[in-house]
Design an enzyme around this catalytic site. Sequence first.
Site, mmCIF file in Angstrom:
data_model
loop_
_atom_site.group_PDB
_atom_site.id
_atom_site.type_symbol
_atom_site.label_atom_id
_atom_site.label_comp_id
_atom_site.label_asym_id
_atom_site.label_seq_id
_atom_site.Cartn_x
_atom_site.Cartn_y
_atom_site.Cartn_z
ATOM 1 N N LEU A 30 6.322 119.920 30.041
ATOM 2 C CA LEU A 30 4.992 119.861 30.632
ATOM 3 C C LEU A 30 4.743 120.950 31.666
ATOM 4 C CD1 LEU A 30 4.825 115.988 31.075
ATOM 5 C CD2 LEU A 30 4.092 117.372 29.127
ATOM 6 N N HIS A 34 -1.029 120.205 31.097
ATOM 7 C CA HIS A 34 -0.848 118.817 30.657
ATOM 8 C C HIS A 34 -1.239 117.852 31.786
ATOM 9 C CE1 HIS A 34 2.379 120.818 28.100
ATOM 10 N NE2 HIS A 34 1.707 120.168 27.180
ATOM 11 N N GLY A 144 -6.691 119.093 25.136
ATOM 12 C CA GLY A 144 -7.026 120.319 25.861
ATOM 13 C C GLY A 144 -7.876 121.257 25.018
ATOM 14 N N LYS A 146 -7.588 124.256 25.238
ATOM 15 C CA LYS A 146 -6.611 125.294 24.868
ATOM 16 C C LYS A 146 -6.360 125.296 23.360
ATOM 17 C CE LYS A 146 -2.635 127.669 24.997
ATOM 18 N NZ LYS A 146 -2.103 127.279 23.728
ATOM 19 N N ASP A 147 -6.241 124.095 22.764
ATOM 20 C CA ASP A 147 -6.068 123.975 21.314
ATOM 21 C C ASP A 147 -7.403 123.497 20.742
ATOM 22 O OD1 ASP A 147 -3.049 124.424 21.068
ATOM 23 O OD2 ASP A 147 -3.208 122.952 22.654
ATOM 24 N N GLN A 150 -7.686 121.886 17.298
ATOM 25 C CA GLN A 150 -7.067 120.555 17.283
ATOM 26 C C GLN A 150 -8.059 119.508 17.822
ATOM 27 O OE1 GLN A 150 -2.844 119.490 18.373
ATOM 28 N NE2 GLN A 150 -3.803 119.242 20.371
ATOM 29 N N MET A 181 -1.994 128.417 30.200
ATOM 30 C CA MET A 181 -0.677 127.772 30.319
ATOM 31 C C MET A 181 -0.278 127.193 28.972
ATOM 32 S SD MET A 181 -0.908 125.832 33.921
ATOM 33 C CE MET A 181 -1.258 126.748 35.407
ATOM 34 N N ARG A 184 4.973 127.258 25.216
ATOM 35 C CA ARG A 184 5.573 128.392 24.493
ATOM 36 C C ARG A 184 5.605 129.677 25.339
ATOM 37 N NH1 ARG A 184 3.172 125.874 19.480
ATOM 38 N NH2 ARG A 184 4.967 125.338 18.184
HETATM 39 P P1 AMP Z 1 1.200 120.115 23.592
HETATM 40 O O1 AMP Z 1 2.296 119.512 24.390
HETATM 41 O O2 AMP Z 1 1.275 121.601 23.465
HETATM 42 O O3 AMP Z 1 0.979 119.411 22.264
HETATM 43 O O4 AMP Z 1 -0.140 119.867 24.417
HETATM 44 C C1 AMP Z 1 -0.540 118.554 24.750
HETATM 45 C C2 AMP Z 1 -1.983 118.584 25.174
HETATM 46 O O5 AMP Z 1 -2.123 119.406 26.325
HETATM 47 C C3 AMP Z 1 -2.908 119.169 24.095
HETATM 48 O O6 AMP Z 1 -4.096 118.401 24.030
HETATM 49 C C4 AMP Z 1 -3.157 120.546 24.597
HETATM 50 O O7 AMP Z 1 -4.387 121.100 24.162
HETATM 51 C C5 AMP Z 1 -3.166 120.336 26.107
HETATM 52 N N1 AMP Z 1 -2.906 121.595 26.801
HETATM 53 C C6 AMP Z 1 -1.930 122.493 26.528
HETATM 54 N N2 AMP Z 1 -2.040 123.562 27.328
HETATM 55 C C7 AMP Z 1 -3.121 123.345 28.125
HETATM 56 C C8 AMP Z 1 -3.762 124.096 29.153
HETATM 57 N N3 AMP Z 1 -3.321 125.297 29.526
HETATM 58 N N4 AMP Z 1 -4.837 123.563 29.757
HETATM 59 C C9 AMP Z 1 -5.314 122.333 29.385
HETATM 60 N N5 AMP Z 1 -4.753 121.585 28.414
HETATM 61 C C10 AMP Z 1 -3.672 122.084 27.789
#
Ligand code: AMP
Length: 277
Positions: A30, A34, A144, A146-147, A150, A181, A184
């Site tokens: 995280l 997140h 987010g 960000k994706d 998705q 952020m 990866r």
């Molecule tokens: P992940 O662990 O990559 O599957 O991300 C979990 C959730 O956090 C997803 O809904 C992502 O879109 C969101 N997320 C990832 N990076 C960011 C970010 N920089 N700002 C806001 N939400 C994010």
Amino acid sequence: MQVVETTAGMRKLRDGLAEPVGLVPTMGYLHEGHLSLVKQARSENPSVVASIFVNPTQFGPKEDFESYPRDTERDLAMLESAGTDVVFMPSARDMYPEPYHTWVEVDTITQRLEGASRPTHFRGVTTVCTKLFNIIKPDKAYFGQKDAQQAIVINRMVTDLNMNLKVVTCPTLREDDGLAMSSRNTYLNPEERKAAAILYQSLCLAQQLWAEGEKDAERIRQEIRTLIQKQPLANIDYISIADNETLEELDEIRLPALVSLAVKIGKPRLLDNIVLE
Ligand code: AMP
């Protein structure tokens, strides 16, 4: 904060939670992005559940499932300090017991952008989210921007399948130089990390061109391409300017338009986007 590691345990605990329940699905490792989702969920619900599950079915055979970064202890400390009530962290065996034959698929919008390079990715995402929604029964689920694709796909699925929850999309959190952020980002070496700022710079260029009156989407894509190509470590996968709901590529900018990029910086493949509205 309670930590539950089985689907059966999660179901049992769910019955005692005060409603509405907010869910933040994550794959762990995280960061502040997140936590901003958790904080928004915290402000809108008496109960907040976060899940940590590196979902094998959303990774392609040549992708980084095995090497995806993991640090459960740190994740739990961060979730606790952000005010999470329950962390659900099931095993892959518990989520996908043998035999397993059932998938949830959204068509058309999952074949564009990320779906074009990752043909089985969204099937994994929509299936695991359906399972999480069935187990946790959230009133709201937080994703987010960000994706972006998705969030759009999950929203479509929830609407199309009459799922009884609201999808909330939260703004992208960025580093000081604008890099979105992402778990990866830890793959980037220092030189690549510097070069990665080109993604957000090119999105800002798109925003600026549009604000100056440019309506021709292809001209904006071309300007972005030219800027990114100046960065020797960058390798463009796609540059898209699409309708923010159908994800159809636009000839002329129509609002709201999603400007999104996938760019490899060295080996890591990074995503970013902005919405013109
Ligand atoms: P992940 O662990 O990559 O599957 O991300 C979990 C959730 O956090 C997803 O809904 C992502 O879109 C969101 N997320 C990832 N990076 C960011 C970010 N920089 N700002 C806001 N939400 C994010």
